[in-house]
Design an enzyme around this catalytic site. Structure first.
Site, short mmCIF file in Angstrom:
data_model
loop_
_atom_site.label_atom_id
_atom_site.label_comp_id
_atom_site.label_asym_id
_atom_site.label_seq_id
_atom_site.Cartn_x
_atom_site.Cartn_y
_atom_site.Cartn_z
CD GLU A 182 -1.14 -0.28 3.72
OE1 GLU A 182 -1.84 0.67 4.08
OE2 GLU A 182 -1.16 -1.40 4.26
CB CYS A 218 2.45 2.54 7.36
SG CYS A 218 3.20 2.44 8.98
#
Length: 347
Positions: free
Chosen positions: A91, A332
């Site tokens: 991601e 994150c």
């Protein structure tokens, strides 16, 4: 077959010469990829069919599949979930600022550093990302956004200095004229403090901003939340940071996640102020991201303000990071974990 994004210009020129082609073709191909965002050899109009055939037999342009693309209704932050060719998922996050667009990229799938408050490390390390895979995050980010990305932060999943060679190659290509031409002063690399690699990076005399994930003012406390503290002391990290400043002239950023009842007292702020007083640095105070897997809670606004003001009395520059993309799990590791769990897949 090899990912052409893993190649520098010199490496691709060498391949051209070895395969009976003119070296200048390498620059033409990279112009298509990095300047024109063309990710298919067949669409490169000034490349001969014969060379396109050779390229197609030997290379692929490693642009990942977009699995999910979320946009925050609060501040325009974008979160991109990407599927790699081997089935792994990574991601990245795009943040829009007045000065331009910034992307936060991942450098590893998972992480082996074990920091207690971080979602990306919960299941450990899967593998390193290659230079080309890290680059692909920026390329796909620009393509989806339809705008140039001018700033990069290596603060996504993974410890960048634990993937040193691939990250250094990524920085070379992303900074190069033939690549994305993003200036080193527009790039920030965040590390939990791998001292030998900080020194090795300093010797390159790069202009990249170095950010240190500090999060505690004593080795004892740091060991309880960051296992790397068992290997490198705060004193060793500060020595390496001063060496980086000496070699590069660049200001260091210290990241300090404020966790209620753990490291957010006025005494903690005083200790941090004494530790950093007189150093060419800036402190980025970060209200911790709350995740289900631990009991860490954000500090209160009052405690954050007290911490900030106390630091400033020591002449230490400090700001509180603005939380962005909270409505789309922008921290994150969070989106990757929630997606994989929702699909019943193995992390």
């Amino acid at each position: 077959m090899k990912n052409i994004l893993d190649f520098t210009l010199e490496e691709l020129k060498e391949w051209m010469k070895e395969n009976g082609e003119n070296a200048f073709r390498a620059k033409q191909i990279f112009d298509w990829i990095y300047k024109k965002e063309v990710f298919n050899f067949e669409e490169m109009k000034n490349i001969s069919k014969a060379l396109i055939g050779k390229l197609s037999e030997n290379f692929y342009i490693g642009i990942p599949e977009v699995i999910d693309y979320l946009s925050s209704s609060e501040d325009g932050t974008r979160k991109i979930l990407l599927g790699l060719g081997d089935g792994n998922i990574i991601e990245c996050v795009i943040m829009k600022y007045k000065y331009g667009n910034s992307i936060c990229v991942s450098t590893q799938i998972g992480c082996r550093m074990g920091c207690k408050f971080c979602a990306s490390t919960l299941e450990g390390m899967v593998r390193n990302l290659t230079a080309g895979e890290i680059l692909s995050e920026v390329l796909i980010g620009q393509k989806l956004l339809g705008e140039r990305i001018s700033n990069i932060v290596l603060m996504g999943s993974g410890e960048p200095l634990d993937n040193y060679d691939n990250v250094m190659k990524f920085l070379e290509i992303v900074n190069a004229d033939y690549g994305l031409n993003i200036g080193q002063r527009h790039i920030t690399l965040s590390t939990c403090g791998l001292v030998p690699k900080i020194r090795e990076m300093a010797d390159k005399e790069m202009q990249v901003t170095l950010a240190i994930s500090l999060h505690a003012v004593s080795d004892e406390k740091r060991k309880t939340i960051m296992p790397i503290a068992n290997k490198y002391s705060i004193s060793e990290i500060l020595d390496a940071c001063n060496y980086y400043i000496e070699k590069t002239g660049r200001r260091i950023t210290f990241e300090y996640s404020l966790v209620s009842g753990v490291n957010d007292t006025k005494e903690d702020a005083k200790s941090l102020g004494r530790l950093l007083k007189g150093m060419l640095c800036h402190v980025n105070l970060i209200p911790v991201n709350e995740i289900k897997e631990n009991e860490f809670k954000k500090s209160t606004k009052k405690d954050i303000e007290t911490f900030l003001n106390t630091l400033k009395t020591y002449g230490v520059e400090a700001t509180v990071r603005r939380e962005m993309g909270s409505d789309i799990n922008a921290a994150c590791g969070q989106l990757r974990r929630s997606y994989i769990k929702s699909k019943g897949l193995k992390l």
